[in-house]
Design a protein around this motif. Sequence first.
Motif, PDB file in Angstrom:
ATOM      1  N   VAL A 120      -6.707  67.898 -14.234  1.00 13.18           N
ATOM      2  CA  VAL A 120      -5.945  69.119 -13.941  1.00 13.18           C
ATOM      3  C   VAL A 120      -6.052  70.101 -15.104  1.00 13.18           C
ATOM      4  O   VAL A 120      -6.245  71.310 -14.902  1.00 13.18           O
ATOM      5  N   GLY A 121      -5.937  69.595 -16.323  1.00 10.85           N
ATOM      6  CA  GLY A 121      -6.016  70.468 -17.486  1.00 10.85           C
ATOM      7  C   GLY A 121      -7.351  71.172 -17.588  1.00 10.85           C
ATOM      8  O   GLY A 121      -7.418  72.341 -17.998  1.00 10.85           O
ATOM      9  N   ASN A 122      -8.432  70.501 -17.180  1.00 11.53           N
ATOM     10  CA  ASN A 122      -9.759  71.102 -17.214  1.00 11.53           C
ATOM     11  C   ASN A 122      -9.839  72.325 -16.315  1.00 11.53           C
ATOM     12  O   ASN A 122     -10.359  73.374 -16.707  1.00 11.53           O
ATOM     13  N   VAL A 123      -9.307  72.226 -15.104  1.00 12.34           N
ATOM     14  CA  VAL A 123      -9.366  73.348 -14.154  1.00 12.34           C
ATOM     15  C   VAL A 123      -8.492  74.503 -14.609  1.00 12.34           C
ATOM     16  O   VAL A 123      -8.917  75.668 -14.616  1.00 12.34           O
ATOM     17  N   VAL A 124      -7.261  74.201 -15.004  1.00 13.31           N
ATOM     18  CA  VAL A 124      -6.354  75.264 -15.455  1.00 13.31           C
ATOM     19  C   VAL A 124      -6.915  75.960 -16.690  1.00 13.31           C
ATOM     20  O   VAL A 124      -6.952  77.194 -16.777  1.00 13.31           O
ATOM     21  N   GLY A 125      -7.388  75.162 -17.644  1.00 10.68           N
ATOM     22  CA  GLY A 125      -7.960  75.743 -18.852  1.00 10.68           C
ATOM     23  C   GLY A 125      -9.219  76.540 -18.578  1.00 10.68           C
ATOM     24  O   GLY A 125      -9.446  77.591 -19.194  1.00 10.68           O
ATOM     25  N   SER A 126     -10.068  76.073 -17.656  1.00 11.46           N
ATOM     26  CA  SER A 126     -11.295  76.797 -17.319  1.00 11.46           C
ATOM     27  C   SER A 126     -10.995  78.148 -16.691  1.00 11.46           C
ATOM     28  O   SER A 126     -11.684  79.136 -16.970  1.00 11.46           O
ATOM     29  N   ASN A 127      -9.973  78.211 -15.843  1.00 16.29           N
ATOM     30  CA  ASN A 127      -9.632  79.492 -15.221  1.00 16.29           C
ATOM     31  C   ASN A 127      -9.119  80.489 -16.248  1.00 16.29           C
ATOM     32  O   ASN A 127      -9.450  81.680 -16.200  1.00 16.29           O
ATOM     33  N   ILE A 128      -8.294  80.017 -17.172  1.00 15.15           N
ATOM     34  CA  ILE A 128      -7.818  80.901 -18.243  1.00 15.15           C
ATOM     35  C   ILE A 128      -8.991  81.361 -19.096  1.00 15.15           C
ATOM     36  O   ILE A 128      -9.105  82.534 -19.466  1.00 15.15           O
ATOM     37  N   PHE A 129      -9.900  80.444 -19.395  1.00 13.56           N
ATOM     38  CA  PHE A 129     -11.086  80.758 -20.196  1.00 13.56           C
ATOM     39  C   PHE A 129     -11.993  81.754 -19.479  1.00 13.56           C
ATOM     40  O   PHE A 129     -12.521  82.688 -20.100  1.00 13.56           O
ATOM     41  N   ASN A 130     -12.190  81.559 -18.165  1.00 11.01           N
ATOM     42  CA  ASN A 130     -13.079  82.437 -17.398  1.00 11.01           C
ATOM     43  C   ASN A 130     -12.644  83.890 -17.473  1.00 11.01           C
ATOM     44  O   ASN A 130     -13.464  84.796 -17.653  1.00 11.01           O
ATOM     45  N   VAL A 131     -11.354  84.142 -17.299  1.00  9.18           N
ATOM     46  CA  VAL A 131     -10.866  85.520 -17.264  1.00  9.18           C
ATOM     47  C   VAL A 131     -10.761  86.097 -18.673  1.00  9.18           C
ATOM     48  O   VAL A 131     -11.299  87.176 -18.962  1.00  9.18           O
ATOM     49  N   LEU A 132     -10.078  85.392 -19.567  1.00 15.14           N
ATOM     50  CA  LEU A 132      -9.812  85.963 -20.885  1.00 15.14           C
ATOM     51  C   LEU A 132     -11.049  85.956 -21.789  1.00 15.14           C
ATOM     52  O   LEU A 132     -11.357  86.968 -22.438  1.00 15.14           O
ATOM     53  N   ARG A 174     -23.313  94.509 -13.980  1.00 17.18           N
ATOM     54  CA  ARG A 174     -21.926  94.305 -14.396  1.00 17.18           C
ATOM     55  C   ARG A 174     -21.054  93.757 -13.276  1.00 17.18           C
ATOM     56  O   ARG A 174     -20.097  93.033 -13.530  1.00 17.18           O
ATOM     57  N   ASP A 175     -21.360  94.120 -12.020  1.00 17.28           N
ATOM     58  CA  ASP A 175     -20.612  93.544 -10.907  1.00 17.28           C
ATOM     59  C   ASP A 175     -20.758  92.037 -10.873  1.00 17.28           C
ATOM     60  O   ASP A 175     -19.810  91.304 -10.566  1.00 17.28           O
ATOM     61  N   ILE A 176     -21.960  91.561 -11.193  1.00 14.55           N
ATOM     62  CA  ILE A 176     -22.223  90.119 -11.177  1.00 14.55           C
ATOM     63  C   ILE A 176     -21.423  89.423 -12.274  1.00 14.55           C
ATOM     64  O   ILE A 176     -20.874  88.337 -12.069  1.00 14.55           O
ATOM     65  N   ALA A 177     -21.341  90.055 -13.437  1.00 14.67           N
ATOM     66  CA  ALA A 177     -20.590  89.461 -14.544  1.00 14.67           C
ATOM     67  C   ALA A 177     -19.131  89.260 -14.173  1.00 14.67           C
ATOM     68  O   ALA A 177     -18.523  88.233 -14.490  1.00 14.67           O
ATOM     69  N   VAL A 178     -18.544  90.253 -13.482  1.00 11.59           N
ATOM     70  CA  VAL A 178     -17.143  90.158 -13.064  1.00 11.59           C
ATOM     71  C   VAL A 178     -16.997  89.170 -11.913  1.00 11.59           C
ATOM     72  O   VAL A 178     -16.135  88.283 -11.926  1.00 11.59           O
ATOM     73  N   GLY A 179     -17.850  89.323 -10.892  1.00 12.43           N
ATOM     74  CA  GLY A 179     -17.743  88.471  -9.714  1.00 12.43           C
ATOM     75  C   GLY A 179     -17.948  87.004 -10.023  1.00 12.43           C
ATOM     76  O   GLY A 179     -17.302  86.139  -9.418  1.00 12.43           O
ATOM     77  N   ASN A 180     -18.824  86.687 -10.966  1.00 13.34           N
ATOM     78  CA  ASN A 180     -19.075  85.298 -11.334  1.00 13.34           C
ATOM     79  C   ASN A 180     -17.824  84.642 -11.898  1.00 13.34           C
ATOM     80  O   ASN A 180     -17.457  83.533 -11.510  1.00 13.34           O
ATOM     81  N   ALA A 181     -17.146  85.338 -12.812  1.00 14.02           N
ATOM     82  CA  ALA A 181     -15.952  84.762 -13.440  1.00 14.02           C
ATOM     83  C   ALA A 181     -14.815  84.615 -12.429  1.00 14.02           C
ATOM     84  O   ALA A 181     -14.134  83.584 -12.391  1.00 14.02           O
ATOM     85  N   ILE A 182     -14.606  85.642 -11.599  1.00  6.45           N
ATOM     86  CA  ILE A 182     -13.517  85.598 -10.618  1.00  6.45           C
ATOM     87  C   ILE A 182     -13.812  84.576  -9.521  1.00  6.45           C
ATOM     88  O   ILE A 182     -12.964  83.750  -9.157  1.00  6.45           O
ATOM     89  N   GLY A 183     -15.043  84.601  -8.989  1.00  4.59           N
ATOM     90  CA  GLY A 183     -15.397  83.671  -7.919  1.00  4.59           C
ATOM     91  C   GLY A 183     -15.367  82.219  -8.370  1.00  4.59           C
ATOM     92  O   GLY A 183     -14.903  81.342  -7.638  1.00  4.59           O
ATOM     93  N   SER A 184     -15.840  81.957  -9.584  1.00 10.00           N
ATOM     94  CA  SER A 184     -15.828  80.588 -10.094  1.00 10.00           C
ATOM     95  C   SER A 184     -14.403  80.072 -10.292  1.00 10.00           C
ATOM     96  O   SER A 184     -14.125  78.883 -10.072  1.00 10.00           O
ATOM     97  N   SER A 185     -13.499  80.959 -10.693  1.00  6.84           N
ATOM     98  CA  SER A 185     -12.096  80.553 -10.872  1.00  6.84           C
ATOM     99  C   SER A 185     -11.475  80.152  -9.548  1.00  6.84           C
ATOM    100  O   SER A 185     -10.728  79.170  -9.461  1.00  6.84           O
ATOM    101  N   THR A 186     -11.775  80.924  -8.491  1.00  6.50           N
ATOM    102  CA  THR A 186     -11.268  80.568  -7.162  1.00  6.50           C
ATOM    103  C   THR A 186     -11.829  79.220  -6.723  1.00  6.50           C
ATOM    104  O   THR A 186     -11.109  78.366  -6.199  1.00  6.50           O
TER     105      THR A 186
END
Length: 373
Positions: free
Chosen positions: A69-81, A249-261
């Motif tokens: 669980v910590g891996n997923v939560v931490g990865s999502n925070i890492f992806n965005v920030l 640049r759209d890909i850079a944003v979409g990759n981080a957001i889509g991977s978090s979902t």
Amino acid sequence: MLNVLLFVAGLVALVGGAELLVRGASRLALSFGISPLVVGLTIVAFGTSAPEMAVSAGAVLGGQTDLAVGNVVGSNIFNVLFVLGISALIAPLVVHRQVIRQEVPILIGASLLLAVLSLDGRLTLFDGALLLGLLIAYTVFLIVQSRRETRADAAQASAGGAATPSEYDAEFQAPRPGAWDARLPVQLVLILVGLGLLVLGSNWLVTAAVAFATALGVSDVVIGLTIVAAGTSMPEVATSIAAAIKGERDIAVGNAIGSSTFNILGCLGLSGLLAGGAGLIVPQALLAFDIWVMVAVALACLPIFLTGREIARWEGGVFLGYYVAYVGYLILAAQSHAALPAFSNVMMGFVVPLTVVTLVVVLIRRPAGTQAH
């Protein structure tokens, strides 16, 4: 030293396995006539999130559910920030209207759903099935949406308004009929080798991470939120930075957001199913703090994206600064350091309110003409 080498080897195997999986699966999909758009939104997104899924699944099978669980939560925070922050420092990131209207709200909804499902302290078998079901529905939705856009693009092209494909799109252009048939065995080998490296790398990474936690005297949760989360997010880092450098640049944003979902719906969905009837235990520390940080980070995307529909360099710096502050808080809390109360007071009493006020002022003063994209 042995654990450090094991961790590095596991990380290399994860990144290499994800790369081979993306290459093999995308070419295999194209050989069956699946559009480049669908490949990018599904297979590529899965590939960059495959290390998180492999580590979380391996952690559950190994009994380290806190790490899963910590891996997923931490990865999502890492992806965005971190991922979006460092990409924006390279070049201001333009945010497409679809990301604001569709992808970010879906990420926010998935984050809130995870928070609600975790309130009882566990993700049950039903919760895992629900998350995976939502992932399937989301994927089907993307396929239907892409078919509509493909028909619209074809109509535009027939009218003489075809757009020049980008470098990224060209990489995934459909081959000539029959051109890929002879190479199907190669693509299948790439997929199998990629999956094998993911499994092997996840086992090495989990083993080393647990050893780190024991040696440092901190919990599996903290290791999962920091070292493992950053390590398994390396494909997202590489993809987004490369896209930002190339101007995609759209890909850079979409990759981080889509991977978090995908991390929430896919990784925790599969982990919940693998946990069986006992369910996936959600550590109390995550319930008290980190899951809500993840939700807040997802919510923070909207006002920042709306300030001209781009992530400016200074906003990227804010993202990176908050990630450093978050990791600093985790380290101080794990060590029960005397500076923790003062650190928390400065962040909550000064830094966070100042950031909110700055974003509101920028959003109000932004000329209407800069909102079009």
